[in-house]
Design an enzyme around this catalytic site. Sequence first.
Site, PDB file in Angstrom:
ATOM      1  N   VAL A  49       6.960  -5.445  75.556  1.00 61.54           N
ATOM      2  CA  VAL A  49       6.933  -6.348  74.405  1.00 61.54           C
ATOM      3  C   VAL A  49       6.315  -7.700  74.728  1.00 61.54           C
ATOM      4  O   VAL A  49       5.978  -8.463  73.816  1.00 61.54           O
ATOM      5  CB  VAL A  49       8.343  -6.552  73.805  1.00 61.54           C
ATOM      6  CG1 VAL A  49       8.882  -5.270  73.207  1.00 61.54           C
ATOM      7  CG2 VAL A  49       9.303  -7.131  74.844  1.00 61.54           C
ATOM      8  N   ASN A  74      14.099  -5.625  68.376  1.00 60.16           N
ATOM      9  CA  ASN A  74      15.437  -5.581  68.964  1.00 60.16           C
ATOM     10  C   ASN A  74      15.455  -5.876  70.460  1.00 60.16           C
ATOM     11  O   ASN A  74      16.480  -6.283  70.998  1.00 60.16           O
ATOM     12  CB  ASN A  74      16.045  -4.193  68.706  1.00 60.16           C
ATOM     13  CG  ASN A  74      17.303  -3.940  69.498  1.00 60.16           C
ATOM     14  OD1 ASN A  74      18.355  -4.528  69.236  1.00 60.16           O
ATOM     15  ND2 ASN A  74      17.207  -3.076  70.505  1.00 60.16           N
ATOM     16  N   TYR A 139      19.259 -17.975  76.608  1.00 57.38           N
ATOM     17  CA  TYR A 139      19.523 -16.937  75.608  1.00 57.38           C
ATOM     18  C   TYR A 139      19.773 -17.580  74.245  1.00 57.38           C
ATOM     19  O   TYR A 139      19.220 -17.149  73.226  1.00 57.38           O
ATOM     20  CB  TYR A 139      20.723 -16.105  76.035  1.00 57.38           C
ATOM     21  CG  TYR A 139      21.025 -14.933  75.129  1.00 57.38           C
ATOM     22  CD1 TYR A 139      20.296 -13.755  75.225  1.00 57.38           C
ATOM     23  CD2 TYR A 139      22.057 -15.003  74.183  1.00 57.38           C
ATOM     24  CE1 TYR A 139      20.577 -12.677  74.402  1.00 57.38           C
ATOM     25  CE2 TYR A 139      22.337 -13.929  73.356  1.00 57.38           C
ATOM     26  CZ  TYR A 139      21.599 -12.775  73.473  1.00 57.38           C
ATOM     27  OH  TYR A 139      21.866 -11.697  72.646  1.00 57.38           O
ATOM     28  N   LYS A 143      17.526 -17.163  70.772  1.00 55.25           N
ATOM     29  CA  LYS A 143      18.075 -16.638  69.526  1.00 55.25           C
ATOM     30  C   LYS A 143      18.032 -17.677  68.406  1.00 55.25           C
ATOM     31  O   LYS A 143      17.823 -17.331  67.240  1.00 55.25           O
ATOM     32  CB  LYS A 143      19.496 -16.124  69.758  1.00 55.25           C
ATOM     33  CG  LYS A 143      19.562 -14.928  70.710  1.00 55.25           C
ATOM     34  CD  LYS A 143      18.665 -13.780  70.273  1.00 55.25           C
ATOM     35  CE  LYS A 143      18.783 -12.566  71.160  1.00 55.25           C
ATOM     36  NZ  LYS A 143      17.916 -11.445  70.726  1.00 55.25           N
ATOM     37  N   THR A 177      26.329  -6.957  77.856  1.00 48.31           N
ATOM     38  CA  THR A 177      27.550  -7.740  78.056  1.00 48.31           C
ATOM     39  C   THR A 177      28.418  -7.185  79.191  1.00 48.31           C
ATOM     40  O   THR A 177      29.568  -7.604  79.340  1.00 48.31           O
ATOM     41  CB  THR A 177      28.396  -7.795  76.764  1.00 48.31           C
ATOM     42  OG1 THR A 177      28.739  -6.462  76.363  1.00 48.31           O
ATOM     43  CG2 THR A 177      27.646  -8.491  75.648  1.00 48.31           C
TER      44      THR A 177
END
Length: 259
Positions: A49, A74, A139, A143, A177
């Site tokens: 990606v 995603n 992160y 986002k 996670t």
Amino acid sequence: MTGGARGIGRATVAELIRRGATVWIGDRDLAAAQETAEALGAHAYYLDVTDEASFKDYLRAASEHGPIDMLVNNAGIQLMGHFVDQDLAALQRELAINLGATLTGSHLVLPSMIERGRGHIVNVASMAGKVTTPGIATYCASKYGVVALSRAIRAELAGTGVTLSTIMPAATRTALTSGVRLRLQPTLDPETVAAAIVDSAEHGRGEVTVPRYLAPVGLLEEAMPSKMMWRLKRFISGGDYGSYDPSERQAYLERTRSS
């Protein structure tokens, strides 16, 4: 569907197929993507990606079987630890995967959607795009960027017939996670997030938090005095920002470094 081999991606592929869609999984781990595709009845294609040419090849392959009606951005990784202690190149790569790839995928697929007057993009963000979390600074930045990028593009798409939804799930029980202390935080199964992703193609709402009751949480950070918010975050994190169990997280970190 980028990053469709595992976790939320795999669950979304399963839900899309259950509802009758033809799905192309794009993933850098082609072996895992092929395994998922064979198990669920999808197609697999190699996709880096962070590489525009690779993204173009993936979309070209998928469009040979008909126009692309839905793109799910995603793919994502999450690195943890104090910002100053982390490797700079790794943090820049995290941004490239989480935010840069969302920009690239959206930019490449939108012209044909706009020309046809229909299509739907789903950008998978996180509740970290509404509330900052110490220990995952990059992160959060990625986002937040996905949320802002999506809002601006969504405004530009008004009247075109093309829709764009941003999905912001709470912590989800996937490899991302693994080993992470999720103290006092709501956690989700990937199937719950997958259902929200696929549902967005029907309702077209701009922003969806999962669970929905978390929607006002972002306002809390803006309204609460900074020192009080810091104390709250320290309480929730257990006083050690970005901590995790290295043994439980080792496999995930090795895979993100090699993929």
